[in-house]
Scaffold this motif. Structure first.
Motif, PDB file in Angstrom:
ATOM      1  N   THR A  84       0.827  -1.215   0.000  1.00  0.00           N
ATOM      2  CA  THR A  84       0.000   0.000   0.000  1.00  0.00           C
ATOM      3  C   THR A  84       0.858   1.260   0.000  1.00  0.00           C
ATOM      4  O   THR A  84       0.632   2.187  -0.781  1.00  0.00           O
ATOM      5  N   GLU A  85       1.840   1.303   0.883  1.00  0.00           N
ATOM      6  CA  GLU A  85       2.628   2.525   0.974  1.00  0.00           C
ATOM      7  C   GLU A  85       3.830   2.516   0.038  1.00  0.00           C
ATOM      8  O   GLU A  85       4.481   3.530  -0.144  1.00  0.00           O
ATOM      9  N   GLN A  86       4.126   1.336  -0.511  1.00  0.00           N
ATOM     10  CA  GLN A  86       5.222   1.260  -1.474  1.00  0.00           C
ATOM     11  C   GLN A  86       4.908   2.119  -2.700  1.00  0.00           C
ATOM     12  O   GLN A  86       5.749   2.844  -3.188  1.00  0.00           O
ATOM     13  N   TRP A  87       3.670   2.018  -3.159  1.00  0.00           N
ATOM     14  CA  TRP A  87       3.285   2.683  -4.401  1.00  0.00           C
ATOM     15  C   TRP A  87       2.332   3.834  -4.125  1.00  0.00           C
ATOM     16  O   TRP A  87       1.224   3.620  -3.674  1.00  0.00           O
ATOM     17  N   SER A  88       2.779   5.045  -4.407  1.00  0.00           N
ATOM     18  CA  SER A  88       1.855   6.172  -4.404  1.00  0.00           C
ATOM     19  C   SER A  88       1.088   6.150  -5.716  1.00  0.00           C
ATOM     20  O   SER A  88       1.618   5.740  -6.748  1.00  0.00           O
ATOM     21  N   THR A  89      -0.165   6.555  -5.659  1.00  0.00           N
ATOM     22  CA  THR A  89      -1.065   6.410  -6.800  1.00  0.00           C
ATOM     23  C   THR A  89      -1.794   7.715  -7.057  1.00  0.00           C
ATOM     24  O   THR A  89      -2.464   8.227  -6.152  1.00  0.00           O
ATOM     25  N   PHE A  90      -1.647   8.231  -8.267  1.00  0.00           N
ATOM     26  CA  PHE A  90      -2.291   9.502  -8.597  1.00  0.00           C
ATOM     27  C   PHE A  90      -3.145   9.364  -9.843  1.00  0.00           C
ATOM     28  O   PHE A  90      -2.617   9.354 -10.959  1.00  0.00           O
ATOM     29  N   PRO A  91      -4.451   9.272  -9.722  1.00  0.00           N
ATOM     30  CA  PRO A  91      -5.288   9.323 -10.921  1.00  0.00           C
ATOM     31  C   PRO A  91      -5.259  10.732 -11.530  1.00  0.00           C
ATOM     32  O   PRO A  91      -5.483  11.715 -10.827  1.00  0.00           O
ATOM     33  N   VAL A  92      -4.941  10.776 -12.814  1.00  0.00           N
ATOM     34  CA  VAL A  92      -5.010  12.030 -13.573  1.00  0.00           C
ATOM     35  C   VAL A  92      -6.223  11.873 -14.479  1.00  0.00           C
ATOM     36  O   VAL A  92      -6.268  10.954 -15.299  1.00  0.00           O
ATOM     37  N   VAL A  93      -7.218  12.719 -14.301  1.00  0.00           N
ATOM     38  CA  VAL A  93      -8.563  12.418 -14.776  1.00  0.00           C
ATOM     39  C   VAL A  93      -9.122  13.560 -15.611  1.00  0.00           C
ATOM     40  O   VAL A  93      -9.025  14.722 -15.218  1.00  0.00           O
ATOM     41  N   GLY A  94      -9.734  13.221 -16.728  1.00  0.00           N
ATOM     42  CA  GLY A  94     -10.435  14.232 -17.530  1.00  0.00           C
ATOM     43  C   GLY A  94      -9.961  14.220 -18.964  1.00  0.00           C
ATOM     44  O   GLY A  94      -8.936  13.596 -19.299  1.00  0.00           O
ATOM     45  N   PRO A  95     -10.685  14.894 -19.821  1.00  0.00           N
ATOM     46  CA  PRO A  95     -10.356  14.860 -21.244  1.00  0.00           C
ATOM     47  C   PRO A  95      -8.947  15.357 -21.558  1.00  0.00           C
ATOM     48  O   PRO A  95      -8.364  14.972 -22.568  1.00  0.00           O
ATOM     49  N   ARG A  96      -8.368  16.181 -20.713  1.00  0.00           N
ATOM     50  CA  ARG A  96      -7.012  16.691 -20.981  1.00  0.00           C
ATOM     51  C   ARG A  96      -5.939  15.842 -20.300  1.00  0.00           C
ATOM     52  O   ARG A  96      -4.763  16.171 -20.348  1.00  0.00           O
ATOM     53  N   SER A  97      -6.342  14.752 -19.674  1.00  0.00           N
ATOM     54  CA  SER A  97      -5.349  13.956 -18.931  1.00  0.00           C
ATOM     55  C   SER A  97      -4.291  13.386 -19.862  1.00  0.00           C
ATOM     56  O   SER A  97      -3.128  13.241 -19.491  1.00  0.00           O
ATOM     57  N   ARG A  98      -4.692  13.072 -21.092  1.00  0.00           N
ATOM     58  CA  ARG A  98      -3.723  12.494 -22.044  1.00  0.00           C
ATOM     59  C   ARG A  98      -2.583  13.477 -22.312  1.00  0.00           C
ATOM     60  O   ARG A  98      -1.412  13.091 -22.386  1.00  0.00           O
ATOM     61  N   ASP A  99      -2.945  14.753 -22.411  1.00  0.00           N
ATOM     62  CA  ASP A  99      -1.920  15.761 -22.675  1.00  0.00           C
ATOM     63  C   ASP A  99      -0.934  15.830 -21.512  1.00  0.00           C
ATOM     64  O   ASP A  99       0.273  15.942 -21.707  1.00  0.00           O
ATOM     65  N   VAL A 100      -1.479  15.794 -20.313  1.00  0.00           N
ATOM     66  CA  VAL A 100      -0.628  15.942 -19.138  1.00  0.00           C
ATOM     67  C   VAL A 100       0.288  14.731 -18.987  1.00  0.00           C
ATOM     68  O   VAL A 100       1.504  14.860 -18.832  1.00  0.00           O
ATOM     69  N   VAL A 101      -0.304  13.548 -19.043  1.00  0.00           N
ATOM     70  CA  VAL A 101       0.493  12.333 -18.843  1.00  0.00           C
ATOM     71  C   VAL A 101       1.498  12.167 -19.981  1.00  0.00           C
ATOM     72  O   VAL A 101       2.657  11.789 -19.764  1.00  0.00           O
ATOM     73  N   GLY A 102       1.056  12.505 -21.169  1.00  0.00           N
ATOM     74  CA  GLY A 102       1.957  12.413 -22.322  1.00  0.00           C
ATOM     75  C   GLY A 102       3.142  13.348 -22.182  1.00  0.00           C
ATOM     76  O   GLY A 102       4.264  13.026 -22.591  1.00  0.00           O
ATOM     77  N   ALA A 103       2.903  14.515 -21.585  1.00  0.00           N
ATOM     78  CA  ALA A 103       3.984  15.485 -21.445  1.00  0.00           C
ATOM     79  C   ALA A 103       4.988  15.042 -20.389  1.00  0.00           C
ATOM     80  O   ALA A 103       6.190  15.233 -20.543  1.00  0.00           O
ATOM     81  N   VAL A 104       4.493  14.438 -19.310  1.00  0.00           N
ATOM     82  CA  VAL A 104       5.399  14.055 -18.225  1.00  0.00           C
ATOM     83  C   VAL A 104       6.158  12.769 -18.576  1.00  0.00           C
ATOM     84  O   VAL A 104       7.307  12.587 -18.178  1.00  0.00           O
ATOM     85  N   PHE A 105       5.502  11.908 -19.316  1.00  0.00           N
ATOM     86  CA  PHE A 105       6.122  10.617 -19.658  1.00  0.00           C
ATOM     87  C   PHE A 105       6.229  10.488 -21.172  1.00  0.00           C
ATOM     88  O   PHE A 105       5.467   9.734 -21.798  1.00  0.00           O
ATOM     89  N   PRO A 106       7.148  11.209 -21.769  1.00  0.00           N
ATOM     90  CA  PRO A 106       7.213  11.248 -23.232  1.00  0.00           C
ATOM     91  C   PRO A 106       7.576   9.897 -23.849  1.00  0.00           C
ATOM     92  O   PRO A 106       7.311   9.677 -25.028  1.00  0.00           O
ATOM     93  N   ASP A 107       8.134   8.991 -23.039  1.00  0.00           N
ATOM     94  CA  ASP A 107       8.499   7.686 -23.593  1.00  0.00           C
ATOM     95  C   ASP A 107       7.285   6.794 -23.835  1.00  0.00           C
ATOM     96  O   ASP A 107       7.420   5.722 -24.422  1.00  0.00           O
ATOM     97  N   VAL A 108       6.140   7.219 -23.348  1.00  0.00           N
ATOM     98  CA  VAL A 108       4.966   6.357 -23.466  1.00  0.00           C
ATOM     99  C   VAL A 108       4.054   6.892 -24.563  1.00  0.00           C
ATOM    100  O   VAL A 108       3.769   8.093 -24.619  1.00  0.00           O
TER     101      VAL A 108
END
Lengths: 954, 196
Positions: free
Chosen positions: A710-734
């Protein structure tokens, strides 16, 4: 004010220091070493309190915790009710008053500190009187780990109140040497002002140490006022002494009537004369010492009244030499006086018949009916007691494993015997522990107790009337008449008599009254005392404040506050927190001027319209590994897990054996033989236990290993129509496109060399990515996401918005929308119940006819017709009869509201509810009583937003 | 993204206060230590990081740059301050997999504290029910117990009477609670009463 009853010298008080205190509005003085009682007696004040039912004046009747009379309330430094003046050590500035049987709790919080300490020993000795000191010394010299606890301010026990001589020196010198020797042993813990109040199984003893009470206003505030010692002892030696027992006679409760040993203690220990003219009423030899000592100190002893027909020839001589009149075969039949005893009424007693009485003037009436060994701790440990005819008292009847009783607590009432008994019991304890005795010195030499006359057992002196002023329990105003009423009503068990008369239920728990009640009841019933026995001794031995038991588990430390790795960020952003189990979770992040409703509506709109982010790190996480992991999860979840592909995610429902939903969550297949199971925040520990139980007890053949992460992994849902932009920007390898990274799959990547896992999981119906990272890096990753989201207006949201978003999609919260009586089918999740699997937990129960009852409560949506009312969660749902009226009471309940919110998306409030036959009612209007009015609501399907699921891919 | 992510320690907000504890007790946060939980048949006889798995209950042994801590008949915790978390899991899993064991990276599941000094035992005794006497809880001992209301793994490092040293592993989410509890437990050792 002066202290006219203070002796010119003597006593264990510090006469060089004067303390000032106030009692009942009057200022008095005393000295360090005094108790409130001894200082009041020194001032000539006996009358302390009034009785609880009858309002009769009551005084100091003993010198320590057995006193049933001197009930006081402390006012300064901090209000504390129901203390005994005899056990309150005097301090400067003490303000107290007498109590009419009950006190007053403080109305302000207690700012004193309380704490607890665990301690382990080979031998615990309870009581630092002669037997206890010898036992502790013996064990210490053998190298044992020893604890010695004693409830008084200084060690010595009964020796503090006598003029005994040990090894040719006054007893206090021997006591001081013993204490010094104990202090030199590194493995000895010696605590005074410490009451062992409870003895439990396996040598577990609770003791209360009063650390700063005696310091009054000078008590340092950073030191605990009282400490509970939680002592685990391999052997316990109970050397708790004995309580002197009164004799019951008419009007035996007047101030100035005192146990003989108590008076002797006031003289020797406190330098106080408890009166000027005394009468002693006794049934045994021991009390003669009190009369003789008081005589030598200048008290005029008017008479010794000895109930025994022959009295005590030996002690009579002592008295006659001192010019004290001894009346043998005589008893005290009553007293006169109101605020203070003025006369003892004395009459001959022959063959059980009381003759005519005559009054003897006195301001002090000493009483001794023998001694009751303090068997409380032994009895708490379930040790059996037996009645000893010779002593007229109950004694330990057996050897208990690990608990021994020594000295006068075991019925040994002479000093030499107590010393020897302490040694004997300690030797036995050492032998049981396998410890060699070590180098022991000889026991101190004491003057042999002269051969005396046997005591007589006398519970009460018949009063010629109904016994209604012959008090058995002074604290409860309970009399011989009450006992007669109890036996007259047919009660025979002491437990029943106790509850009928309340004898022994006051705050002294019957220290003086318990055995008397047994004896008198036996007389009334015409049975031997052994047959009535005693009532059960239960902890605590003396009252313990709840604050002491609570210790440091108060305020912030009452219950651990669990926080996530990003907690400080939430605090800095002004989050309002909610308790979820022990977790502190952000509930919402208000902006200036926003209330919760406004903040949540904003967070919801921002998330559905753009992008939001939640700290979901509290979700339970369990690593499931092993060749049989898939099979194991198939048996636990209602749906099929084994068919899940590596790289994919599945939502699963878990039921109990009764087929009712107990938890839900998603499962990530990390490898053929490895899964990451997500549980609800509140269910994390429970689900892991549940899994382990099945694995260890039912399916040990499955090769599966579980670990909480439980505490090993922090978990952050990034939610909403713009979430792809945000996650894509932070993790460009994906490649975050829908094609490369579809819904319900996960991908591993890295950020700055740190492994990160992304998962397309949505608890809102929106396009969403959950970001998992080692919690060391949680704060850094969170801030990257916030930074990358800034151009898109990323909005952190709390649990309230999370609840609204999921409820709009009809996703239940297990434990909120369910209550242990709800099946997956009731939730509309028949799709999550496998029909292919041969078995899983709960499957059999689904075949019960009740489970297919169409009138089961089912989860549905509710829309208040007025588009305005937010239905209170928990509201009942009712149906109107034909004609639009409520049916006659009892109005049938259709169900209740489980979740209810305002919806930014719907522009109106909505609710989820469990409703009987709910799905068949969709489209109907039912009613919810709210504040006395019936609010019409439309029943809808449970999915109110995006029922087609068009948004999940962005 | 070549720039490194910074790590944050749950005890950071408490370090200043812990540093200012009165004499007789030192409480420090252990730096980031990689932890791996491992489950394996004790009869497998595996060696990890140069050490055999300790089979005496409630003990730990040194292993490599860290320790091997007994947690149960088939359960251990391996610690390593000098290994990356995922590397430690991979390394241990590589040893255990052939004998049917598993390893799980739990590096961030718990954080470590060092508690030492002449008052260390006294302070621990305020919230720990087990016997910490120097002849009983000797160096090399470990216990899964509670400190206050937090579950902990307690390791005896140095058993000197006058300067005992213990390591405490506590769930990360409880770290703040435990720090608050320790600070509160030490209030009585302050020279003067704190202003409240």
């Amino acid at each position: 004010m002066s202290a006219p009853f203070r002796t010119p010298e003597g006593g264990r008080i510090d006469r060089s220091t004067t303390l000032e205190f106030t009692f009942d509005g009057q200022t008095h003085t005393g000295h360090p070493g005094d108790t409130l009682a001894s200082a009041l007696l020194a001032a000539g004040r006996h009358s302390i309190a009034t009785s609880v039912k009858l309002g009769r004046p009551r005084g100091v009747a003993a010198a320590w915790a057995e006193d049933p009379g001197s009930l006081v309330q402390i006012e300064e430094p901090f209000p504390e009710p129901m203390l005994l003046a005899t056990t309150v050590e005097l301090y400067d500035g003490l303000v107290a008053h007498g109590l009419p049987g009950q006190g007053r709790l403080a109305e302000v919080p207690d700012s004193a500190r309380y704490d607890a300490v665990h301690h382990h020993v080979d031998v615990l000795v309870v009581g630092a009187g002669p037997a206890g000191l010898v036992a502790a010394l013996t064990a210490a010299r053998a190298g044992a780990r020893v604890a010695l606890v004693d409830e008084q301010a200084e060690a010595g026990g009964a020796l503090l109140g006598t003029d005994d001589v040990l090894d040719g020196a006054p007893a206090p010198e021997w006591v001081a040497a013993a204490v010094a020797e104990l202090a030199a042993h590194p493995d000895v813990l010696h605590l005074q002002r410490t009451t062992a109040f409870g003895l439990y199984d396996d040598g577990f003893v609770l003791a209360l140490e009063r650390r700063t009470d005696h310091l009054g206003t000078a008590a340092p505030r950073n030191v605990s006022r009282q400490r509970v010692w939680r002592i685990r002892a391999r052997r316990v030696v109970v050397a708790a002494g004995a309580h002197e027992r009164p004799v019951v006679f008419a009007d035996n409760d007047r101030p100035g009537i005192m146990l003989a040993g108590g008076a002797r203690t006031f003289l020797h220990r406190y330098g106080v004369l408890p009166g000027r003219e005394a009468v002693l009423f006794t049934t045994n030899d021991s009390a003669y010492d009190a009369a003789l000592d008081l005589h030598r100190a200048g008290v005029r002893v008017q008479a010794v009244v000895d109930a025994r027909p022959e009295g005590s020839p030996q002690r009579r001589q002592d008295c006659e030499r001192a010019g004290i009149r001894v009346l043998s075969g005589a008893v005290v039949t009553g007293t006169q006086g109101v605020e203070r005893v003025t006369h003892a009424l004395v009459a001959p007693l022959a063959a059980g018949e009381v003759g005519a009485s005559s009054a003897i003037g006195c301001d002090l009436l000493l009483v001794s009916g023998g001694w009751n060994p303090a068997v409380h701790l032994f009895s708490q440990a379930r040790g059996r007691l037996r009645y000893d005819e010779a002593l007229g008292a109950f004694l330990p009847a057996e050897e208990l494993d690990g608990v021994a009783v020594a000295g006068s607590a075991a019925g040994v009432l002479d000093l030499a015997g107590c010393l020897a008994d302490g040694r004997r019991v300690a030797d036995a304890a050492l032998a049981a522990l396998g410890l060699a005795a070590g180098e022991q010195s000889a026991l101190p030499a004491v003057e042999a107790t002269p051969a005396g006359s046997a005591p007589m057992t006398l519970w009460r002196v018949p009063d010629g009337g109904d016994g209604s002023t012959s008090f058995v329990d002074l604290q409860r105003d309970a009399t011989v008449a009450d006992l007669a009423r109890a036996t007259g009503a047919g009660l025979r068990s002491m437990e029943h008599v106790k509850r009928y008369t309340t004898i022994g239920t006051a705050h002294d728990q019957g220290k003086t009254s318990g055995v008397l009640a047994s004896g008198i009841t036996a007389e009334l019933l015409g049975v031997p005392v052994q047959a009535t026995g005693t009532t059960t001794f239960r902890p605590p031995y003396t009252p313990v404040a709840f604050a002491a038991l609570a210790g440091r588990d108060r305020g912030r430390l009452f219950d651990p506050e669990r926080v996530t790795a990003v907690h400080d960020w939430h605090v800095a952003e002004g989050a309002v927190f909610e308790d979820v189990g022990q977790w502190k979770r952000p509930r919402y992040y208000p902006r200036p001027g926003e209330d919760m409703d406004a903040a949540v509506l904003r967070e919801c709109a921002a998330t559905r319209g753009g992008v939001g982010i939640l700290d979901g790190s509290t979700l339970g996480k369990i690593d499931v590994q092993g060749p049989d992991a898939a099979e194991f999860l198939d048996r636990l979840y209602t749906n099929m897990i084994s068919s899940l592909k590596v790289g994919s995610v599945r939502y699963g429902v878990m039921c109990g054996v009764d087929g009712m939903v107990i938890d839900d969550g998603t499962v990530l297949r990390l490898a053929e033989d490895r899964f990451l199971v997500l549980t609800t925040t509140g269910g994390a520990a429970k689900v892991l236990d549940w899994m382990e139980e099945w694995l260890q007890t039912e399916w040990p053949q499955l090769r599966v290993r579980l670990a909480s992460v439980t505490e090993q992994w922090s978990t952050f849902p990034v939610v909403g129509p713009r979430s792809r932009d945000v996650v894509g920007a932070v993790f460009p390898d994906v490649d975050v496109s829908n094609e490369a990274f579809p819904f319900m799959t996960w991908r591993d990547t890295a950020l700055g060399g740190v492994p990160v896992r992304l998962a397309r999981i949505s608890f809102s119906g929106e396009l969403a990515y959950e970001v998992y990272v080692n919690s060391w890096y949680a704060r850094a990753v969170w801030e990257r996401l916030i930074e990358a989201g800034r151009p898109h207006g990323i909005t952190p949201y709390g649990t309230e918005t999370m609840h609204v978003l999921r409820a709009e999609k009809g996703y239940p919260i297990i434990g909120q929308d369910t209550d242990g009586t709800v099946t997956p089918h009731d939730l509309g999740m028949a799709w999550a119940v496998s029909k292919k699997k041969p078995d899983f937990i709960g499957k059999r129960s689904f075949a019960r006819p009740a489970n297919s009852d169409p009138l089961r409560k089912q989860l549905v949506g509710l829309l208040p017709v007025d588009r305005d009312t937010v239905l209170p969660e928990g509201s009942q749902i009712v149906e109107l009869a034909d004609g639009g009226q409520l049916p006659p009471p009892p109005v049938p309940m259709l169900g209740h509201v489980t979740s209810s919110y305002r919806s930014a998306e719907l522009g109106r409030p909505f609710a989820l509810a469990l409703v009987k036959g709910g799905r068949s009612r969709i489209g109907e209007t039912v009613h919810v009583p709210v504040d006395g009015t019936l609010v019409p609501v439309e029943v809808t399907g449970s999915v109110l937003v995006d029922p087609e699921g068009a948004r999940r891919d962005g | 993204m070549a720039d490194l992510l910074t790590r944050s320690h749950p005890l950071e907000p408490y370090l200043t206060a812990l540093d200012a504890l009165p004499d007789g007790l030192r409480v420090t946060a252990e730096p980031f230590v990689a932890l791996a939980g491992l489950r394996v048949d004790p009869a497998s006889g595996v060696q990890l990081r140069g050490a055999a798995l300790p089979t005496t209950p409630n003990t730990w042994v040194p292993a490599g740059d860290g320790r091997l801590v007994w947690l149960g008949p088939d359960e251990w915790l391996v610690t390593s301050p000098g290994t990356a978390p995922e590397a430690l899991e991979a390394e241990v899993a590589g040893v255990l997999r052939p004998v049917g064991g598993v390893a799980v990276d739990v590096s961030a599941q718990r954080i470590g504290l060092r508690i030492s000094g002449p008052r260390a035992r006294q302070v621990l005794a305020k919230g720990c029910a087990i016997d910490l006497h120097p002849r009983v809880f000797v160096p090399g001992s470990s216990a899964q117990t509670t400190l206050g209301q937090a579950g902990v793994v307690l390791l005896a490092l140095d058993g000197r009477d006058d300067d005992a040293e213990f390591a405490v592993l506590v769930r990360s989410s409880f770290a703040g609670y435990l720090a608050t509890w320790l600070l509160d437990a030490c209030l009585e050792y302050a020279d003067s009463a704190p202003t409240s």
